[in-house]
Enzyme design. Structure first.
Site, mmCIF file in Angstrom:
data_model
loop_
_atom_site.group_PDB
_atom_site.id
_atom_site.type_symbol
_atom_site.label_atom_id
_atom_site.label_comp_id
_atom_site.label_asym_id
_atom_site.label_seq_id
_atom_site.Cartn_x
_atom_site.Cartn_y
_atom_site.Cartn_z
ATOM 1 N N VAL A 1 49.528 6.311 18.162
ATOM 2 C CA VAL A 1 49.657 4.853 18.225
ATOM 3 C C VAL A 1 50.240 4.416 19.561
ATOM 4 O O VAL A 1 49.712 3.522 20.239
ATOM 5 C CB VAL A 1 50.536 4.338 17.058
ATOM 6 N N LYS B 1 57.031 2.291 8.277
ATOM 7 C CA LYS B 1 57.107 1.861 6.877
ATOM 8 C C LYS B 1 58.290 2.477 6.140
ATOM 9 O O LYS B 1 58.935 1.828 5.334
ATOM 10 C CB LYS B 1 55.809 2.167 6.138
ATOM 11 N N VAL C 1 52.405 -1.859 7.158
ATOM 12 C CA VAL C 1 51.663 -1.933 5.901
ATOM 13 C C VAL C 1 50.173 -2.068 6.184
ATOM 14 O O VAL C 1 49.725 -3.056 6.761
ATOM 15 C CB VAL C 1 52.114 -3.139 5.047
ATOM 16 N N GLY D 1 48.015 -0.708 8.254
ATOM 17 C CA GLY D 1 47.483 -0.642 9.616
ATOM 18 C C GLY D 1 47.070 -1.972 10.194
ATOM 19 O O GLY D 1 47.881 -2.884 10.344
ATOM 20 N N GLU E 1 46.915 15.317 6.191
ATOM 21 C CA GLU E 1 47.725 16.183 7.043
ATOM 22 C C GLU E 1 47.836 17.570 6.413
ATOM 23 O O GLU E 1 47.531 17.768 5.241
ATOM 24 C CB GLU E 1 49.109 15.563 7.221
ATOM 25 N N ASP F 1 53.994 7.462 0.554
ATOM 26 C CA ASP F 1 53.563 6.508 1.569
ATOM 27 C C ASP F 1 53.222 5.159 0.931
ATOM 28 O O ASP F 1 53.667 4.099 1.386
ATOM 29 C CB ASP F 1 52.333 7.087 2.299
ATOM 30 N N LYS G 1 55.066 1.204 1.127
ATOM 31 C CA LYS G 1 54.324 -0.032 1.397
ATOM 32 C C LYS G 1 54.470 -1.020 0.236
ATOM 33 O O LYS G 1 54.576 -2.230 0.446
ATOM 34 C CB LYS G 1 52.855 0.292 1.666
#
Lengths: 448, 448
Positions: free
Chosen positions: B17, B107, B134, B136, B192, B203, B207
């Site tokens: 990013v 997040k 949240v 992307g 991953e 994850d 969010k």
């Protein structure tokens, strides 16, 4: 830390949207105050017909003198939901001159006079917010001008008129003709008694002008938007779309040219593949699909009209504008620094689906293919009722769409992407072929 | 009117990013300056591994001393894209203390420490923006806290984790098992090496906590979010869902209780009807469906992760925060005034799809139905392999899902909406029936 002097709001118009704005401002006053950081109060409601019954709307606030209301001098925010150019424009102008910020749901006014109104807002250091002017409750103006402010939008593809989407959806799902579907839309209240603004694409064109301006940080005038409505869409077109795995939607398309030096904005019916997210937007719902350089493909979906949804968008803007007032700041104004020219429709690049009635004899396909080649329009697929000859260079599939009456056959050609002007010239040349009896329909193919 | 002193930005983290943020800030500097009203300049980039090759990232800006960078004193905005709790929390704290506003994509930090960070931002009169935390690139934080600021959100239903959506989508379309689909996701880079954070729902839960807080103007702690992952979802569950005209999605669900006095937040796999807009969200895409009192049903769709989409969201926030700096204002801060309590999962109201392995003998259905009735859980449909008796009160259809092995039969019960606690007690009691060999699976049914 809440300030105690309430912010005063003048409401212009108290129809379906206005009365809902008034109702929510009253019933949800505590929530609005908490979110703004100050209480907010309805100071007056200007209407044309004061005698009309308005449930839940405090009658002591009703006035017929809108001009006096906006000129009172103590109004912080004017909410304009009367629509049309005049008197809305004069009232908004007076509002700015008298120290108010403005929230408007008026697409015609914003599309036609947006630049002048933005200049006024800047001159008087006021806000002009208009989320409700495009696609009702769907947040679009704010995402485009704020969330995507660090990105480069290349394309906006939207279903922004609920009436026409309802009609086309019914034609698709019930195999109905245009008139029959329009009658149903009228009966259910989705179409007005005079449906012109919707079915001829005027409403969508106004929204396209607004969206294109925000998306590309430029100005797009209403008369620069190419506009075609849905009145010519036939049951045969819908059936043709189905055979291609497509459906027909009225799309507002705003595109940056490949070289980045110009933009186009256009409204017309188009075939889109069933796999495209917009294809599943049913009934009177709206949705806008955005392609941005970094963000990729985004879609925003929701009710595009109606009293409550539109009021929701108006109130979201009202909270933002009131917060700005409390903070003695203004939000982002017009961003038109790119000054990109708007190209003619002829420069838009698209695909075409063309249905031809042709003479049923050998060599016709070769003639037709030659016309396309002469105009540099590459053919993707051809469908005809039977194999006319073995000598033609183009590929074609044996389809079910052939029609054989008195020596006529039908031929359906789908092209690759080509400039609109080349496609139009091709169609013109096809009409001049002896063997082509009629160009039965032409429709653009989008969303691929 | 553009001010000439550039705004200085410190970038913390230069991975997938961060490097994209740096690249766009360099290549699109003119656009960003025009939209902000002031030039914006990368003043430093803090990384852990300074030797790594970073194409297009000016090497003279690289430092390993993130603390010194945020404490320089001339930094206007700190962009934090390192993730995790520490050192991100300490660095953001130092940023506020030294006069900077903050844009974060973190997040875990926002979900765990959002309240404390918002308090700090307010104390130092700074902005804390986190659209990228949240889903992307999908604008959600801004629409919820600004566009819907005048509305009352009742429900948020989201697919907010791309990895699990990819896995479930593959299980659905390829009839793959969970492990096989996970392997494919890993091979394609969607999962991953250690997929725990995604597949166990951590994850998505982070969010959900953030979304619930913003949607309901309250605070929702991460440990108040009920969390179940997708590791127990079987090919049989997916097949069962299909028979019901449903698909299985990992949903983050934030709901206001019917009496409005509390909220719930939960993450778990659930069956949703194919007609629901979320059902057609394929591959690694994200989408969030919002139900608001006035706006109605809205949906926001797009890529939920990835370097470029996340960078787009970060840069949108950066433009907003820089504009605020130029105007010497701040944007809307935390809005948690409702202080609504978060209810236990037991109080959430939902439907259940329950698969039972039962003895193949008359009267079983009556026994099972009695257990449901005793717990006040109303049955919608029952499906079994054959008509066991005529005496049972519940209606059922003759389905294709029956299984007959050594005197066992399967029974699939779908309930009406009932409190989660009642459903759980029902399942417990079913397990204690002699005639129930196994409760093969239970899954919630949402989206109706």
């Amino acid at each position: 830390m809440m300030r105690t002097r309430p912010l005063k709001v003048a409401l212009l118009g108290c129809g379906v949207v206005g009365s809902e704005v008034a109702r929510i401002m009253t019933t949800h006053a505590d929530d609005l105050a908490a979110r703004i950081g100050a209480p907010v109060e309805l100071a007056g409601i200007a209407v044309r017909r004061p005698g009309r019954e308005r449930e839940g709307v405090p009658s002591e606030l009703i006035t017929t003198d809108a001009t006096a209301l906006v000129k009172r001098g103590d109004i912080d925010v004017v909410v304009e939901v009367i629509g049309g150019i005049e008197p809305a424009r004069s009232l908004i102008t007076a509002a700015f001159e008298h120290g108010a910020s403005v929230v408007s749901a008026n697409k015609a006014l914003l599309a036609g006079e947006g630049a002048a109104l933005h200049a006024l807002a800047e001159e008087y250091d006021a806000d002009l917010y208009y989320e409700a002017a495009v696609a009702g409750a769907i947040p679009l103006v704010r995402p485009l001008r704020e969330s995507l402010a660090g990105d480069k939008v290349n394309r906006v593809l939207g279903i922004v008129n609920g009436t026409t989407n309802f009609i086309l959806d019914r034609m698709d799902s019930n195999n109905a003709g245009y008139s029959e579907a329009l009658d149903e839309a009228t009966a259910l209240g989705y179409a007005e008694a005079d449906p012109t603004a919707d079915v001829e694409g005027f409403d969508a064109a106004a929204k396209a002008a607004i969206l294109a301006g925000i998306a590309f940080h430029t100005r797009v005038r209403l008369d620069e938007v190419h506009r075609e409505g849905i009145t010519e869409v036939t049951a045969a077109d819908i059936a043709s779309a189905k055979r291609m795995g497509c459906t027909v939607k009225l799309l507002a398309i705003c595109e940056r040219a490949a070289d980045g030096r110009s933009v186009t904005a256009r409204v017309h019916p188009a075939m889109i593949p069933l796999s495209h997210p917009l294809a599943s937007v049913r009934e009177a719902y709206n949705a806008v699909f955005i392609e941005a350089e970094a963000a990729g493909r985004l879609m925003f979906y929701g009710p595009g009209a109606g009293g409550s949804p539109t009021a929701s968008a108006v109130l979201g803007d009202l909270v933002a504008v009131c917060r700005n007032k409390v903070n003695e700041a203004t939000g982002p104004g017009e961003s038109a620094y790119t000054r990109l020219p708007v190209s003619h429709m002829g420069e838009a690049v698209t695909r075409y689906h063309i249905s031809l009635d042709v003479a049923d004899k050998p060599g016709v396909l070769a003639q037709v293919a030659t016309v396309f080649a002469e105009h540099d329009v590459s053919i993707d697929t051809v469908r005809q009722g039977r194999n006319q000859s073995g000598g033609d260079a183009v590929a074609f599939e044996q389809g079910g769409g052939g029609r054989w009456e008195g020596g006529e056959a039908s031929l359906v050609v789908v092209t690759h992407r080509a400039p609109e002007a080349s496609l139009a010239a091709t169609v013109e040349a096809l009409r001049n072929l002896d063997t082509v009896r009629d160009v039965a329909s032409t429709m653009r193919v989008e969303g691929e």
